[in-house]
Structures are given as structure tokens and as C-alpha cells.
Write a protein that holds these residues in place. Structure first.
Motif: not given
Length: 341
Positions: A215-230, A236-240
Motif C-alpha cells: 500500500s502507498d496510502v494507509l488510513v487507519a480508522t478502526a475502533g479501539g477493540h480492533t486486532p489490527a496493528a500495522v 514499503r518505502p514511500g508509504a503514507l
């Protein structure tokens, strides 16, 4: 009793110092507004702030020790519209599932020329549009040149419009991905993309690490209970990476090559989960208003990993709320309440 008008409205408001026009959730829900209109309105608010014509003090926060609720109060002034406003926000049940939480937010606008109230309104829809519009502006200014792929983490209120707004400011994106844990939310994300861009579809990803690496652009909008944690080393180099809610690990901030914040002060108030073990944050390289104004770069090279913190500024709520007030008054919506009689 005085006649005053909201700029751009064809209807005058009969107002005095005892009457307030109230715009309900249903009043605002029926108003049509384009994504481009929202982006233009929000961008204008940032540019006015960057020019020193608006005031946006840091928000006040109240949170009980057990963390079951949080309250915010925000006061601001839009210098281009001559409007003063107060926004309040209260969320209860942070320790519970999303469908068990209670959330109330309201915006009250005053005309700083006449001194009379303009309107009081539910601020839910304004926030649901303003926040992804800011993320889209951050992406336009801070994504690497030629960015083609975007990943949205989370499918709640903020996640559902994130991709349509990104396509509004970065129309060359050709790979749209979403990671979510709620099937209804995933369906809503796809529905919103198709509603605004009928020829586009969304790729549902389950391997978050692999998707982040592409991904060139990542937008993290999840709630506090999300298992996601990039993590930073997934990028990748250049990612936002743009943080709105949750879904990014603190390493994405602390190991970023460049840090951009809509407000450095507010990041320290609302982004405490991103602090290091000692409660510290890395220095913010630039706030976002100067980036939009062209006096600071969003990024310095195509290979920089940029972290952007999207904390809502009340001046953007004021601008978009005032725009909704214009549209509502044109349609004769709202109820006059003799609040101060």
C-alpha cells in the motif's frame, strides 16, 4: 427582532437574542452535498487558519479514571465566515462493543458580525464527512508521487467514506483495499465506493501485513477493540500512514521519516496510545495547515515513510457546519426554539 442572513443562502432567518434554529439528525441527513464540495470547504478552513485569520484553541478533554467515557469541548472562530462556534462531544461505553456505545455531538454557530445565533445542529454527519475529507487532503499532499494503492483499516463511520474521498483527491488510485472484522461494515464500504464511483470496486484483504506492504496510502480508522496493528517494518518505502482512530502500531509514528499532524498539541491529547513507554512522542516535523498553504513540504522524498495524525480541528467543523446551515436554510429545514425566553 432582526433580519440576518447566512451567506450564500436564499432564505433570511428571522432571529433575535431569544431564538435558536435547531437542525436535527434527520434534517441534515436529507441534504445532498458532493464530496468535492466537502473537500473544498474543509480545505478552505485550513487555508484560512494557516493565514492567521481563524482561531483553533486546543480541545478540552474529560475522561474518568476507568476510561468508560470521554468528553471533548472545542471553541473556535472562522475568520473567512465571521462565525464563532462551540462543539461538544460525548462518548459513553468505550469499554463495550460498538453497538452498545452512546455518542452525542453538537455544534452551535454564532454570527460574529450581528452577534446573533445561526443554528445548533447534530454534528454526527459533519464529522463523518469532515474527517475522511481531511485524510484525503493529507493523502493528496503527503503521498508519494504516483501513488496507486490504498488500504483502509476499519469499516465504521470513518472507514466507510475513506475510499470515496481518497478517490476524489487521488483519482489515479487503481487498487483499493479494506481490512475489517465486521461483515456489515465491509459491505457498507463497498456500497459507498460504488455509490460515488460506480466503476470501482474494493478488494477485501485478510492478510493485513501483506496488504500493508503493498500500500502507498494507509488510513487507519478502526475502533479501539480492533486486532489490527500495522508495524513500521511492514511498510514499503514511500508509504503514507494516516491515523484517524486505531489500526497502526506506535512504531509507525516513532520510526517514521517524517511526522505531519493536523495539530501537534491535539495529537498529545487524543493520541496517548501512540506514545512510547515513557509517555513521549517524537517531534512533529510540520503541522498540516502550512503544508496546504505551501509553506512546508508534506514530504521531502519519494522514499520517505510519512506518518500523518488526523485529529479534527474545530475550524473544519465550523466551515462544514456553516455550509450545511446554508443548504438547510435554502430548504427551509429546522425548528426555531425560543431557548432564551
Amino acid at each position: 427582532m432582526t433580519e440576518t442572513t447566512v451567506a450564500g443562502s436564499t432564505e433570511s432567518i428571522t432571529a433575535d437574542d431569544t431564538t435558536l434554529r435547531v437542525l436535527s439528525t434527520s434534517d441534515l441527513a436529507g441534504i445532498d452535498i458532493t464530496l468535492t464540495d466537502v473537500v473544498t470547504t474543509v480545505e478552505g478552513a485550513y487555508r484560512t487558519l494557516a493565514a492567521g485569520q481563524s482561531d483553533n484553541p486546543r480541545k478540552l478533554t474529560v475522561k474518568p479514571g476507568d476510561g468508560h467515557s470521554v468528553s471533548y469541548a472545542m471553541l473556535g472562530r472562522d475568520g473567512s465566515r465571521n462565525v464563532v462556534a462551540i462543539k461538544t462531544s460525548y462518548k459513553h461505553g468505550l469499554d463495550k462493543a460498538r453497538d452498545e456505545q452512546h455518542y452525542y455531538t453538537a455544534l452551535t454557530l454564532y454570527d460574529d458580525v450581528t452577534g446573533l445565533p445561526v443554528a445548533m445542529m447534530d454534528c454526527g454527519r459533519i464529522g463523518s464527512l469532515r474527517t475522511p475529507a481531511v485524510s484525503a487532503l493529507l493523502a493528496r499532499e503527503c503521498a508519494r508521487p504516483g501513488a496507486r494503492s490504498a488500504l483502509v483499516i476499519g469499516t465504521g463511520t470513518q472507514g466507510r467514506l475513506a475510499l470515496p474521498f481518497l478517490l476524489t483527491t487521488l483519482p489515479d488510485l487503481d487498487r483499493l483495499m479494506v481490512f475489517g472484522t465486521h461483515s456489515d461494515g465491509i459491505a457498507a464500504v463497498r456500497e459507498q465506493v460504488r455509490a460515488h464511483f460506480p466503476d470501482r470496486d474494493v478488494e477485501i484483504v485478510t492478510d493485513l501485513r501483506a496488504a500493508a506492504a503493498e500500500s502507498d496510502v494507509l488510513v487507519a480508522t478502526a475502533g479501539g477493540h480492533t486486532p489490527a496493528a500495522v508495524e513500521a517494518d511492514w511498510l514499503r518505502p514511500g508509504a503514507l500512514s494516516i491515523l484517524v482512530g486505531h489500526g497502526l502500531a506506535p512504531s509507525t509514528l516513532h520510526r517514521a521519516d517524517r511526522v505531519v499532524a493536523t495539530s501537534a498539541a491535539q495529537m498529545k491529547v487524543t493520541g496517548t496510545d501512540m506514545a512510547d513507554g515513557d509517555g513521549n512522542f517524537p517531534a512533529v516535523d510540520t503541522e498540516f495547515p502550512p503544508v496546504l498553504a505551501g509553506t512546508a513540504p508534506g514530504r521531502r522524498s519519494a522514499r520517505e515513510r510519512v506518518f500523518a495524525y488526523n485529529s479534527g480541528l474545530v475550524v473544519t467543523d465550523i466551515a462544514l457546519g456553516h455550509r450545511f446551515a446554508q443548504l438547510a436554510l435554502d430548504q427551509g429545514l429546522g425548528v426555531r426554539v425560543p431557548l432564551w425566553q
